[in-house]
Design a protein around this motif. Sequence first.
Motif, PDB file in Angstrom:
ATOM      1  N   THR A 172       0.840  -1.185   0.000  1.00 54.77           N
ATOM      2  CA  THR A 172       0.000   0.000   0.000  1.00 54.77           C
ATOM      3  C   THR A 172       0.876   1.236   0.000  1.00 54.77           C
ATOM      4  N   SER A 173       0.466   2.236  -0.755  1.00 52.19           N
ATOM      5  CA  SER A 173       1.249   3.458  -0.892  1.00 52.19           C
ATOM      6  C   SER A 173       0.676   4.537   0.009  1.00 52.19           C
TER       7      SER A 173
ATOM      8  N   GLU B  42      -3.118   3.220  -3.059  1.00 55.72           N
ATOM      9  CA  GLU B  42      -2.942   2.219  -4.109  1.00 55.72           C
ATOM     10  C   GLU B  42      -4.237   2.019  -4.883  1.00 55.72           C
ATOM     11  N   ARG B  43      -5.352   1.920  -4.178  1.00 54.07           N
ATOM     12  CA  ARG B  43      -6.641   1.735  -4.847  1.00 54.07           C
ATOM     13  C   ARG B  43      -7.037   2.970  -5.635  1.00 54.07           C
TER      14      ARG B  43
ATOM     15  N   ARG C  81      -5.305   4.703  -7.430  1.00 49.17           N
ATOM     16  CA  ARG C  81      -4.672   4.707  -8.750  1.00 49.17           C
ATOM     17  C   ARG C  81      -5.574   4.046  -9.790  1.00 49.17           C
TER      18      ARG C  81
END
Length: 320
Positions: A49-50, A159-160, A162
């Motif tokens: 996860t970012s 992350e999602r 994106r």
Amino acid sequence: MKSHAAALLLVLLAAGCGSAPPPPPAVSVDPVTVQPQEAHGVTAAPPATSAECDREASLPPGPLPPAGAMPPGSTMAAIARRGLLVVGVDQNTYRFGFRDPTTGRIEGFDIDVAREIARAIFGDPDRIDLRVVDARDRETALISGQVDVVVRTYSITCERKRSVDFSTVYFVADQRILAPRGTRIDTADDLSGRRVCAVTGTTSLSNLFAMSPRPAVLAVTTWTDCLVMLQQNQVDAISTDDAVLAGLAEQDPTVEIVGPSLAVEPYGIGVGKHHEDLVRFVNGVLERMRLDGTWDRLYDRWLSRLGPSPGPPTARYEGT
């Protein structure tokens, strides 16, 4: 001659009645541990996860158009022409999205939030098509256009974001631990070397795998599968959002939620990319729900067992 045959028959019958039947052949069957379909140990790290974004910020809403009068050319107008809002939901998370066994209807907090979006488009909350989507398939359902929105205890992550867009936060949960009463599991450290269940495609799974020392992580398709494995002593604990765990604990009084928060999980409504007008529209619906008391009403209906209403999360908008 007949009397002799009859006497012989009586002798044979008497002999038969006095003899024991032969014992049945012995059968040996080894016990088999039955696990939920697709249950498996997690041996590779889930996608990282970012933290390179403001994950809770979303597009500011514009004025909500009257129901039944969506702006021409808008995503909402296309939904209105179809006649139904198509929503990706869960059917296995008690209180949020679950199938009522007495009615067969999918109900819960998330479901009623989705109905408010349908009400804003059509003036009718029942103009809605609920499609069950596994946690791991939420992005796919939005990207492919199978659903218009996903309302499914959907944690917002960078992350999602994106792959899909999100509304403002409409609920905040904390990842915690569910364990049988009386066990010595109270904190994340107590999970070391234990078997812990989570659902594939969730942030809970990623958070567990990132722990040091790491527990033995098992992944399944639904949270009710985790509960079954816990009841059968196939895992030692479950870890996910406290809102989800509370629903599991209602179904089994032998378990309890323990320990402090392991992670904060803000829920948002997922929308496919390139539909910014729908994101702004949904944010307008959520803002109205915050202001007119609808959010509190839905909380009291579905989530009051979590405690008194904390009030709806404050919206955060990009550029403000």
